[in-house]
Design a protein around this motif. Sequence first.
Motif, PDB file in Angstrom:
ATOM      1  N   GLY A 762       0.817  -1.206   0.000  1.00 50.01           N
ATOM      2  CA  GLY A 762       0.000   0.000   0.000  1.00 50.01           C
ATOM      3  C   GLY A 762       0.844   1.247   0.000  1.00 50.01           C
ATOM      4  O   GLY A 762       2.022   1.229   0.352  1.00 50.01           O
ATOM      5  N   SER A 763       0.217   2.352  -0.402  1.00 47.83           N
ATOM      6  CA  SER A 763       0.896   3.640  -0.458  1.00 47.83           C
ATOM      7  C   SER A 763      -0.101   4.738  -0.159  1.00 47.83           C
ATOM      8  O   SER A 763      -1.295   4.611  -0.460  1.00 47.83           O
ATOM      9  CB  SER A 763       1.508   3.868  -1.846  1.00 47.83           C
ATOM     10  OG  SER A 763       2.017   5.179  -1.970  1.00 47.83           O
ATOM     11  N   SER A 764       0.375   5.826   0.419  1.00 45.46           N
ATOM     12  CA  SER A 764      -0.473   6.993   0.595  1.00 45.46           C
ATOM     13  C   SER A 764      -0.633   7.767  -0.708  1.00 45.46           C
ATOM     14  O   SER A 764      -1.433   8.695  -0.785  1.00 45.46           O
ATOM     15  CB  SER A 764       0.100   7.913   1.672  1.00 45.46           C
ATOM     16  OG  SER A 764       1.384   8.367   1.317  1.00 45.46           O
ATOM     17  N   SER A 765       0.112   7.382  -1.731  1.00 42.37           N
ATOM     18  CA  SER A 765      -0.022   7.934  -3.073  1.00 42.37           C
ATOM     19  C   SER A 765      -0.526   6.846  -4.012  1.00 42.37           C
ATOM     20  O   SER A 765      -0.473   5.654  -3.693  1.00 42.37           O
ATOM     21  CB  SER A 765       1.336   8.442  -3.567  1.00 42.37           C
ATOM     22  OG  SER A 765       1.293   8.792  -4.937  1.00 42.37           O
ATOM     23  N   VAL A 766      -1.015   7.243  -5.180  1.00 39.91           N
ATOM     24  CA  VAL A 766      -1.255   6.270  -6.244  1.00 39.91           C
ATOM     25  C   VAL A 766       0.094   5.841  -6.805  1.00 39.91           C
ATOM     26  O   VAL A 766       0.970   6.677  -7.071  1.00 39.91           O
ATOM     27  CB  VAL A 766      -2.142   6.874  -7.341  1.00 39.91           C
ATOM     28  CG1 VAL A 766      -2.166   5.979  -8.576  1.00 39.91           C
ATOM     29  CG2 VAL A 766      -3.551   7.081  -6.814  1.00 39.91           C
ATOM     30  N   VAL A 767       0.289   4.550  -6.963  1.00 41.65           N
ATOM     31  CA  VAL A 767       1.523   4.000  -7.527  1.00 41.65           C
ATOM     32  C   VAL A 767       1.326   3.837  -9.028  1.00 41.65           C
ATOM     33  O   VAL A 767       0.433   3.109  -9.478  1.00 41.65           O
ATOM     34  CB  VAL A 767       1.876   2.655  -6.872  1.00 41.65           C
ATOM     35  CG1 VAL A 767       3.098   2.029  -7.548  1.00 41.65           C
ATOM     36  CG2 VAL A 767       2.123   2.842  -5.379  1.00 41.65           C
ATOM     37  N   GLN A 768       2.148   4.500  -9.816  1.00 39.10           N
ATOM     38  CA  GLN A 768       1.974   4.527 -11.267  1.00 39.10           C
ATOM     39  C   GLN A 768       2.652   3.366 -11.977  1.00 39.10           C
ATOM     40  O   GLN A 768       2.206   2.951 -13.053  1.00 39.10           O
ATOM     41  CB  GLN A 768       2.511   5.847 -11.819  1.00 39.10           C
ATOM     42  CG  GLN A 768       1.737   7.065 -11.327  1.00 39.10           C
ATOM     43  CD  GLN A 768       2.283   8.353 -11.901  1.00 39.10           C
ATOM     44  OE1 GLN A 768       3.499   8.561 -11.939  1.00 39.10           O
ATOM     45  NE2 GLN A 768       1.408   9.235 -12.341  1.00 39.10           N
ATOM     46  N   SER A 769       3.746   2.872 -11.409  1.00 40.77           N
ATOM     47  CA  SER A 769       4.417   1.717 -12.022  1.00 40.77           C
ATOM     48  C   SER A 769       5.156   0.967 -10.931  1.00 40.77           C
ATOM     49  O   SER A 769       5.543   1.540  -9.908  1.00 40.77           O
ATOM     50  CB  SER A 769       5.392   2.158 -13.126  1.00 40.77           C
ATOM     51  OG  SER A 769       6.460   2.911 -12.562  1.00 40.77           O
ATOM     52  N   VAL A 770       5.350  -0.338 -11.175  1.00 48.00           N
ATOM     53  CA  VAL A 770       6.055  -1.179 -10.214  1.00 48.00           C
ATOM     54  C   VAL A 770       6.744  -2.295 -10.987  1.00 48.00           C
ATOM     55  O   VAL A 770       6.224  -2.790 -11.995  1.00 48.00           O
ATOM     56  CB  VAL A 770       5.097  -1.748  -9.145  1.00 48.00           C
ATOM     57  CG1 VAL A 770       4.050  -2.658  -9.772  1.00 48.00           C
ATOM     58  CG2 VAL A 770       5.846  -2.462  -8.037  1.00 48.00           C
TER      59      VAL A 770
END
Length: 842
Positions: A762-770
Motif C-alpha cells: 500500500g501507499s499513501s499515493s497512487v503507484v503509477q508503475s512497479v
Amino acid sequence: MGRRGLPVYLAALAVCAGLGLLGPSAGNASWDQVLVKVVTIQYRTHDGYRRAAYVVLPDWYGPGNNPPLPLIISPHGRGVSAEKNVDRWGNLPTLGPFAVVNPEGQGRRFRRFSWGYPGQIEDLARMPQIVRRAIPWLRIEPKRIYAFGTSMGGQETLLLAARHPKLLAGAAAFDPVTDMAQRYRDFAGIPCNRGCLRKWGDPLGLGLRRLARDEIGGTPRSAPRAYARRSPIAYARSLAKSGVPLQLWWSRTDRVVRSADQSAPLARRLRRLNPDAPLHTVVGSWPHSADMRPYFMLIPSLKKFGLLATRKPDSVRAAKPGLVHELLPWHRAVRDSQGRLLPWYRPQAGLGYDRVLRLGWRFIEQQVPRDPRTGAKVYLNYAVFDGETLRGLYWQHNPAFLNATFVDSLVSWYPYSGDRRAVQAVREMLDYQLAHGTSPAGWAWPRVPFATSCAGEPRYGRCLAGLPRRFYGGIETDKVGMLGLGYLLFYELTGERRFLRAAVATGDALARHVRPGDATHTPWPFRVNARTGAVLDGAQFGGLVVGPVRLLDELIEIRAGNAAAYTRARDLAWFWLLKHQLNPDSPAWNRWAGFYEDVPNNPRSINQASPTLTAQYLLSHKSPETVDPQWAEHATDLLRWVRTTHGRGPFAGAWGIDEQRAPGKPGCCSRVGLGSTTSRWAAANALLYARTGDERAREQAVRSLSYATYFEAGNGRISCCGQRPGNTFWFSDGYGDYLRSFNWAMAAMPELAPRRQNHLLGSSSVVQSVAYSRGAVAYRTFDAESTEVLRLRFRPRGVTAGTALAERNDLAAEGYVIQPLGGGDYAIRIRHDRSRRIQVKG
C-alpha cells in the motif's frame, strides 16, 4: 495524499506489536454454527443517562415468528463493554431458544465500573419492561426471567436476585465479587505487566482502588455502609430465603478475583443459613471469567435451568459436515488448532487472500464475455450475471458505484501485483461511463455520472428505484462523489487528462449544489433529477456523505479546479457529519439511510456501507485529529454499530455483515451476510487495529476476512451472499466492492500478506508503475511525498528515493523502518519527501 481515503497511509505509521494470529477461540469445531441477531435499544438509566442495551435473539425470530422466549439479563464485567458481553453468548440464544439483554449500565459515577451500585441494580430489574417497550414484537415469558453474569457482572447478578427475588426464575454467577470491602483490599495484589502499566500509569491495583473510591464514595473504612450495599454477602440471608435457584461457579486458580475471599465464603454462609436453599456450586480451575463462555461452562449452566435442552435441537438445521454454513457450500472449512476459521486456500503460506484476489481479477480480465446484444463486456451493461452462462441478469445496473469500487480495487491491486491488464479493464469501464453515462453539459447537474441504467441498455440514466422505468436523468449525489474520485485516482495512475477533467466536473457540480443541511437534510439530497436539480422521491436525506468529501479533499490536495469552492463544500459537509450523524444529541445520529440504487427511498431503512466507509475515512486520514478530535472513539463506535445492527453469526468466531435493514423486516440480503460488506468491515477493523492497537479489532479483522474468502464459488465466480435461487453473482458485491478489502487489510497488517513473496502492499499515493525482481522492487508514485508499506522475502540493504534513504526507528523524517516478520520475511515502511522514484534492493 493525506486525505485520499486509501486505508494504507496508516500502515506506514502504525507500530504493530504482535504479529501472530492470536486471541481466544470464540467457538468449537464440534458445534454447528447457527445464527443470532443483535438488536440495539436505548434506555434511560436511574440518573437520566442515555445508554444502549444489546438484545441477542435467534436469527429466525421476528414480528411474524415470535413465540414467547425466556429472557436472560446479563450485566457486564468490570471495565468490559456490553458489546463484548454479547460475544460471551455466541450462538446459544438460537440453540435455546432464548433472548439475552446486555445493558451498558451506569454506576454512581462510571459506566463500566458500577460495582453493584443500587441504581444500577434497579436498572437491571427494569430490563424486561425496557425490552418489551423497545421491541414490541419480542414476547417474554414472565416466569422465565434469569440473570447471568461474570466477575462484576456476577456481583450484580447476585444483588439483583437478593433485591428482586420475585423477578427471577434463576441466577448464575461466575467468578463473582461478593464482598466489595475485601475486593478493595485485594486490588493491591492484582498483577500488572508493562502494557497494564502503560494504560494505568501505575500498578493496576492502585488505579482500581482510585476508581472504587470515586465510584463508591470513599474507602471501606470511611464508607463501610456503601461497600456493604454493593456486597452480595451482606444480603446472604435474603438470598438464602429467596427461593431463587442460584448457581455459583468459581475457580481455585483465579488470579483476579480470589475465590477463597469471595465465592466460597458466600456459599458457606448460604448453606449455613438455609441448608435446603436451591444452591448449585461448581468449583474448578480456569482463568478468570473463562467459565462464562459459549462453548465452555455456559452450556451446562443453561441446561441446569432448562434453557438449553439438547445439543442439536430439531429446529436447528445443521450445515453439511465440514462446511462453514450450508449457504457457503463451495469450500470445506479450514480451522486452526483452536477451532478458529482460516482462509480455505493454503493458510499456512498466507495465500488465502492472495488466491481470492487472483481468481477475481483473472475472471474480470479474461473470463467475462461480451453481451451478444450490445457487444460490450457484460459488466458494462449488467449488475448481475448467471453463474453458468455468464450472461447478464437482473432489472437494473449500478455503473457509478461499480466503477468507483473497481478503481479503488485497482489502485491497491496494481502495486501489489504489477498487473497491467487490470488497468486496461478498468479504463474500459470508465471510458464507457464517460461516453454513455454522463449528464449533458447544459443540465442543472452537468457532466456528472448517472448512477443506474436498465439492465442490458447501452445508455445509462434510467431505472432508478422508486421512479418510473422510463424516467431518464436520475443521479445519486454520493455516487457522483465516489466516481468523481475514481476518475481522479485513475488520472493519477495513468496521467490521462480526460479523467482529470471528469473529476473536476463532478467536483464543480457538488460545490455548486452543497447546502448546510440539518437533521432531515443531508448536505446534498440523496437522489436528484440531474436535468432540473429537483429532489426525486422525497430523498432529501441519505447517501454516503464522505463520498463527495473524499473527492473534494483530493482535488484540493492536488490543486485541481476551484479550490476555494471545494474547500467550502467539503467543510460544510464534514461539519454536518460531526453535528448530526456522529452526534448522539442529534435526531440524525446513526441514521445511515440511503445508499443502494435498487431500493426505493425509505428514510427508515439503514445500511452498513455509509458508517463503515465513514470510519474508514477517519482511520485512513493522515491527521484525523485535525478533522475530528474524537476520531478514534467515533471510528470504534461506528464499526461496533455496524456489527450490532447488521451482524450475522458468529461462524466459528467470525462475524458476517449483512447489507441493510428496515423496521419490521428481517434484513437484506442473506443469513450469512455478504462477502463484500463483511470484508469491508473487516478491513476497517484492520485499520482500527493498525491505528490504535485495539486487539479486539485485530481479531475481528482476521476472523471475518478469513470468513469472507468462503464466498468464492469456484473458478473465479464470487457470490454476493452465498448460494441462493437467483441473483447470486454481482459484479459489485463479488468483485469491485469485495476484492479491494483484502488489499486494504494487508496494507494495514502486513503479517496477513503471502509469506516468502515480495509485494508492495500500500501507499499513501497512487503507484503509477512497479517492477519486481528476486532481490529488488522499484516503483514510481504520483506524489513525491508519500509513504509505502511492503512485505519482502529479503532484508533490504538499501533504499533510494533520488538519494539513499537512512534506516530509522520511526518515520518522523525521510527514511525506512524494517520490521522482521519471521521466516526470513520483513515488513518495510518507507517515507520519501522529494522523489517519485523508489528502489529497494536486497
